[in-house]
Structures are given as structure tokens and as C-alpha cells.
Design an enzyme around this catalytic site. Structure first.
Site, short mmCIF file in Angstrom:
data_model
loop_
_atom_site.label_atom_id
_atom_site.label_comp_id
_atom_site.label_asym_id
_atom_site.label_seq_id
_atom_site.Cartn_x
_atom_site.Cartn_y
_atom_site.Cartn_z
N GLU A 50 0.87 -1.18 0.00
CA GLU A 50 0.00 0.00 0.00
C GLU A 50 0.90 1.22 0.00
O GLU A 50 1.70 1.40 0.92
CB GLU A 50 -0.77 0.06 1.31
N ASP A 61 -5.83 8.81 10.68
CA ASP A 61 -4.50 8.35 11.06
C ASP A 61 -4.07 8.86 12.43
O ASP A 61 -4.36 9.99 12.81
CB ASP A 61 -3.48 8.79 10.01
N TYR A 176 -11.48 -4.17 3.84
CA TYR A 176 -10.53 -3.71 4.85
C TYR A 176 -11.29 -3.57 6.16
O TYR A 176 -12.04 -2.62 6.35
CB TYR A 176 -9.96 -2.36 4.42
#
Ligand code: PLP
Lengths: 269, 405
Positions: A50, A61, A176
Site C-alpha cells: 500500500e 490516522d 478492509y
């Protein structure tokens, strides 16, 4: 040619192996080193890479990836430079499945289809956009199917069954599954709800493989996820941590190879 | 009918819900709770009780006679949100959302703040309703709005200084969203403006619309008609949307939003998102943004921390495109001048944010006739800004003296 991501996952499934998906921030600590890092991870056994395209406001994040993205941006890394990195990786690893991970605005700014078409030319096989829910994905889905790119959507432990089914319908490559309530960042341990979420996702995902990410750091974590049924594990912050702490290029390469080896070992058990 | 927006969570093509999947159930839960309580007479009664008995609504619509004479044009009325408890319009929204959060059974409230006004509004609402408040604030804003940091702490809130990115409002929002993702089951995110994913832009607008509704009624009582123009400053756009919304379908009422022109649009150092921005996705919404050609959100500048935001509410984006509202910018210098003028002429020290609106309204008044009426939303009072203004004026004097030598 079938999409590289699907092909690789099929092949791993036939050997009951978990896929090792490794994340690197393009341009961190610099473009050359992020390229070397990918080479090291692949030689250690990474199945899918990725490439993180840094964005100014990465809301999904944690501190580790935030800092790496920020540093890359400060050094002038642009989406174009990140795609050029993908291109050079593609040249050296013709069969390596390559995903781009970034945030919606990077695509929206240029035009979703235009950006994706260019990414495809540079060797990208699919996209992960943590702030793109299925409801807003119309143009994205259309472009992806036209270009035969995988669209990796995310699901979370609190995603309802009905919603998960809809997400799976839009997903290609793999689903995911976010392991925890939280943002990216390496963790010490996981709770039962993560394992239940994996079982649940596997039950509803049908033919779509399920990869688990966020917080995974050790081979023990990998075994835990595999034990619960995960088809893949996604490692991000742990890799960025290694890169930020390595004192030299040679050390970084060695540490990344060893790390990938130990994680891949756990994927096979 | 413009007032029917959002439709399907969108204002034309703007708005939407660009959020991480973990937040999807929380946003859905909020949406259905808001739908339920919006039309619940008991909820509305309780909110109205707090707004009147506790916060001091309705606020006056004051005819600024001295300012009007000074400018020599249209009559200027000030909607006195500076007199609302907490010192700014923010309290309309924080009481509404905090009450909603309480009904939803959420006890932990998080918020972001720029100038600190929304943080103060959140802290006081949580205090009176028995909820805990944690406020994210950019480190740069913590520095320039010290008084408000202490006020929040006095009110029992915990203030987190945010060190990431540009260390201002946008980064405080990023950090609040991250907290929300991590604590989604227990925590209510109380957004301070008409921004974020649906239903926030709609909900915050609704809570702030008490401003425009009162203006409409007060104007009818005072003058027997609607104003010719409504002017308000635009950071995220909540005091402006609350002022505009009840007038959206009154096509004769001109609506003007005033953004922060900073050191001038050409300097690149400004926060004039609608005037100089382009379309993009930030903080869960598709709207206008200040960004570079690659889609990286750029740093903004304004002397007023409350306007220092690179995005803007999606409803404003729609109103701009269809030309129902016009958007202008006032510079730092112009805002300071208006700040001083209003203080001297009317004995009202405005916050720096609405000083931008006042500056523009003064220009507009000159172009209009004496029979015309302009309402300016005076969104907050200026106590928090006196230090910033003093430093600014001192610096300017020093520069002037240097020049004279
Ligand atoms: C007094 C005042 N006015 C205006 C604003 C800008 O916010 P909005 O555009 O949402 O009204 C702020 C924000 O902090 C404020 O404190």
C-alpha cells in the site's frame, strides 16, 4: 490479465496463507528511502504493498502516520511524486499488487476518474480511501470498474449487518476491516470485539477476502487475526515506526526484511 | 424552495458525509435522534427555556444611530448576539446540541474551538446540563486566545492543545474527529459551525436560525417590514447561516457573507474560502476549500482566530453558486478599523469576527439610500480580542513612526 490483487489473494487462499499487506508513506523519510523500504518489505515476504499518498488532513490516522505524512509534505512530496514512486516499483516488481491509500480530496481535486486513470498508468491496482463511504462513491465506483481497479472499502466493528452487506457489494480486491474503535497506530493488545468483528465480516463477505488492519504490530497479533479467520493483515504504523527509528539505511533495510519475514511466517501458520 | 435544503443530506451538490466507516453508525444515530427531537414539543420547550431564562434570548435588534449618521447611508441595525450568555452566538448551538446529546444518553462531549468562543459555549452548556466537556484547540489559538482558555477551564472543561498541522481550527477539528472515532460509543461530538458531515450543517443552522427568526419579527415590529440586506461574517458560517436561513425565500432581502481577507486576497494570506477557494472534501463535507493544486489544504490567515478556517459550510457554497447570497471579504486592517469605530461611536466593543461584517456593512450602507435598512449580525463581543487589537495598533504605530523618520 486479472487484477493483481485478486490473483494474489486467490493464490494465497489456495495455500491457506494470510496475505501480508504492508503500508509505506510515499516520500517518507524521502522518496528513495520509501522505495528501498518497499523493496525490503517485498524481499521479506510482503504480498501486497500500500503506497500512502500524503494528505494534509489525515483524520483516520494516528500520530505515527500523521507525522510521517506531514514530514513528506514538508519535503515537497506531491501525489504525482507518489505515483512516480509507484511507477518505479511497478518496473521492478511486475506482479506485485499495489494499492494507493489516500483521502478523497486528492482524487476530487484533480477529478476522480482522471486521477485514477493516471494512477493505473503508473501501475496502481486499486484504491483505499478511508473517508469515502459507499454513499458518496458513485463516480469512484464507475471509474474503478471502467479501469479495472480494485476498490477496497473499509468496515468497522460497529458496522451493522445490513450496511456491511452493502459495503461488500461495492468492494473488490478485499474488504478492509478496521480492527478497533480508533485511528491507525500500533497497539499492545486487542479485545474480543475485534475477533468477533472478523468472524462476523467473514460470515457476511462471501467470496470477498477480509483483511484486518489498524494497530497490528507483532507476529502474535497476526496469528490472532488469522485464527479468527482473517484472509490478510495490514501493517502500517509498525513499519513507519521502524523506519523513523532506524539509524542508517542499511539498518532500516535489514530491520524491514526481518520484520516482514517474521510477520509472513505468522501468516503461514 | 431554497429553505427545503438539505435534500438527501446535500445542498445542491455540496455537503454529504465523507466520513470514516467507524463514524457511520454515530452519524446515523445522530440523524435519527435529531429528526425525533426537532419536532418534539417537550424538547423545544426545554431548549427555549434555557435560551431565554439562562442565556438571555431574545437579543436586542439595536438601531446604531451614531454609526448610521457617521456613514451617512442606509440605516444600520445590529443584532446583538454579543449580549447572549457566553458572549457570542455560539451558545444557541451549544445549548441545542448539548441538550440533544443528553437526551441521547451521551455524557462525554467533545468539541473543537478556534477563537475559543465555541469552546466556552460548549463548556457552559455542559456545565449547566451536567455533562463533561473536552475541547480541542490549536496550539496557535491557545496562545492568542488565552483568556478564553482560562474561561473554559473555569467552566470545568478540559482543553487539549493541538500540535499537529497548522495548529489552528482545522487541526483542532481533525483531532476532535480522531477522538470521536476512538470513543464513538460514549462520546458526542459537538461541532461549532455549519460544517462537518450531514446532519451537522443542517442541525447547527437550525439551532442558529433563532437569530434570523428574531430579526424578522423584530424588524416587523420596529419598521413594519423586512430589511433590505442582512450582513454577517463567515468563518464556518454558522452565525451567517442562522441569520440568512429565515430569509432564504424572501428574494428581496439581500444576503451578504463577509469572510476574512487577512492581508488581502492577493497576498495569499487570508481565509476567504468562498471568494478565493475551489471545490473539495474536508471534514466530512464537499464544499469550497482553500487548497493547493494537488488538493492539500492550505494554511489560512486572519487576525481573528474564529474566521481562520480553510473550509466553509456547504449551504453557503450552494448559496454562492446560485447567487442567492453574495460573499465579500474584509481585511485585517478594515476589521480593526471597524472594531475601533464601533467601540468609539456606539460604546460596543465587537469581537474581531463580526468586525469584518461591520466593515463591509459600512461600505454597503454608503451605496444604499437612507431609507434602506441593513441588519448586521454582531456575533460576539470583543473582550477576548482586546489584547490582540492592542498589539496590532502598537505595531502599526511603531511602523508609522519608523516611516516618518
Ligand atoms: C464571535 C464569533 N463570530 C463568528 C465566528 C465564526 O463562526 P461562524 O462563521 O460559524 O459563525 C466565531 C467563531 O469562533 C466567533 O467567535
Amino acid at each position: 490479465m486479472p487484477n493483481r490483487i485478486a490473483a494474489r489473494l486467490d493464490e494465497l487462499a489456495s495455500r491457506s496463507e494470510c496475505a501480508l499487506v504492508c503500508y509505506v508513506v510515499a516520500g517518507y523519510p524521502d522518496v528513495k528511502m520509501s522505495q528501498d523500504a518497499i523493496d525490503s518489505l517485498v524481499s521479506g515476504g510482503a504480498d501486497i504493498i500500500e503506497i500512502g499518498i500524503p494528505f494534509s488532513d489525515p483524520i483516520a490516522d494516528g500520530p505515527t502516520i500523521q507525522a510521517a505524512s506531514h514530514s513528506a509534505l514538508e519535503k515537497g512530496v506531491t501525489p504525482e511524486k507518489a505515483l512516480q514512486l509507484a511507477k518505479s516499483i511497478r518496473k521492478r516488481h511486475p506482479d506485485l499488487p499495489l494499492l494507493a491509500m489516500t483521502y478523497c480530496n486528492i482524487l476530487v481535486r484533480v477529478g476522480v476518474e482522471k486521477f485514477m486513470a493516471h494512477a493505473k498508468e503508473c501501475g496502481i491496482d486499486g484504491f483505499i480511501l478511508p473517508d469515502m463511504p459507499i454513499e458518496e462513491a458513485g463516480a469512484y465506483l464507475q471509474a474503478a470498474s471502467k479501469l479495472d481497479l480494485s476498490m477496497v472499502f473499509l468496515a468497522s466493528p460497529n458496522t451493522s449487518e445490513a450496511r456491511l452487506k452493502n459495503i461488500v457489494k461495492s468492494t473488490s480486491g478485499f474488504l478492509y476491516l478496521v480492527s478497533v474503535y480508533g485511528i491507525t497506530g500500533a497497539r499492545k493488545s486487542f479485545e474480543d470485539y475485534t475477533l468477533n468483528a472478523i468472524k462476523n465480516a467473514k460470515r457476511l463477505a462471501g467470496a470477498i477476502p477480509v483483511a484486518v488492519g489498524f494497530g497490528i504490530k507483532t507476529p502474535a497479533h497476526v496469528r490472532l487475526m488469522k485464527g479468527a479467520g482473517a484472509d490478510g493483515v495490514i501493517i502500517g504504523s509498525a513499519i513507519v515506526d521502524i523506519m523513523s527509528k532506524s539509524s542508517s539505511k542499511a539498518k532500516m533495510a535489514k530491520e524491514l526484511v526481518n520484520f516482514a519475514k517474521s510477520m509472513k511466517q505468522a501468516c503461514k501458520k | 424552495m431554497l429553505g427545503n435544503h438539505p435534500v438527501g443530506g446535500k445542498f445542491g451538490k455540496y455537503g454529504g458525509k465523507y466520513i470514516p466507516e467507524t463514524l457511520a453508525p454515530a452519524v446515523e444515530e445522530l440523524e435519527s435522534a435529531y429528526e425525533k427531537y426537532k419536532n418534539d414539543p417537550d424538547f423545544q420547550k426545554e431548549l427555549s427555556y434555557y435560551l431565554t431564562e439562562y442565556a438571555g434570548r431574545p437579543t436586542p435588534l439595536y438601531f446604531a444611530k451614531n454609526l448610521t449618521e457617521h456613514v451617512g447611508g442606509a440605516k444600520i441595525y445590529l443584532k446583538r448576539e454579543d449580549l447572549l450568555h457566553g458572549g457570542a452566538h455560539k451558545t444557541n448551538n451549544t445549548l441545542g446540541q448539548a441538550l440533544l446529546a443528553k437526551k441521547m444518553g451521551k455524557k462525554r462531549i467533545i468539541a473543537e474551538t478556534g477563537a475559543g468562543q465555541h469552546g466556552v459555549g460548549t463548556a457552559l452548556a455542559c456545565s449547566v446540563l451536567g455533562l463533561t466537556a473536552e475541547v480541542y484547540m490549536g496550539a496557535k489559538d491557545v496562545e492568542r486566545q488565552k483568556l478564553n482558555v482560562f474561561r473554559m477551564e473555569l467552566l470545568g472543561a478540559k482543553v487539549h492543545s493541538v500540535q499537529s498541522g497548522s495548529k489552528t481550527l482545522k487541526d483542532a477539528i481533525n483531532e476532535a474527529i480522531r477522538d470521536w472515532i476512538a470513543n464513538v460509543n460514549t462520546t458526542y461530538y459537538l461541532i461549532g459551525s455549519v460544517v462537518g458531515p450531514h446532519p451537522y450543517p443542517m442541525m447547527v443552522r437550525d439551532f442558529q436560525s433563532v437569530i434570523g427568526h428574531e430579526v424578522k419579527q423584530q424588524m416587523r415590529e420596529l419598521q413594519g417590514r423586512l430589511p433590505d440586506a442582512v450582513v454577517a461574517c463567515v468563518g464556518g458560517g454558522s452565525n451567517a447561516m442562522g441569520s440568512f436561513y429565515p430569509f432564504l425565500d424572501d428574494q428581496d432581502v439581500m444576503l451578504c457573507g463577509v469572510e476574512a481577507g487577512g492581508e488581502g486576497i492577493k497576498s495569499g494570506k487570508h481565509s476567504a474560502t468562498l471568494a478565493a477557494g475551489s471545490e473539495g472534501v474536508l471534514h466530512g463535507m464537499f464544499t469550497y476549500l482553500l487548497q493547493d493544486e494537488c488538493g492539500q489544504v492550505t494554511e489560512t490567515h486572519s487576525i481573528s482566530a474564529g474566521l481562520d478556517y480553510p473550509g466553509v459550510g456547504p449551504e453557503h457554497a450552494m448559496l454562492k453558486d446560485i447567487k442567492r447570497a453574495r460573499y465579500a471579504a474584509s481585511t485585517d486592517d478594515e476589521a480593526i478599523e471597524a472594531f475601533v469605530t464601533l467601540s468609539r461611536l456606539e460604546g460596543i466593543i465587537p469581537a474581531l469576527e463580526p468586525s469584518h461584517a461591520i466593515s463591509y456593512a459600512m461600505k454597503l450602507a454608503k451605496e444604499m439610500s437612507k431609507d434602506d435598512i441593513i441588519v448586521v449580525t454582531l456575533s460576539g463581543r470583543g473582550d477576548k480580542d482586546v489584547q490582540v487589537v492592542q498589539d496590532y495598533l502598537n505595531n502599526k504605530n511603531r511602523r508609522k513612526k519608523k516611516h516618518a523618520k
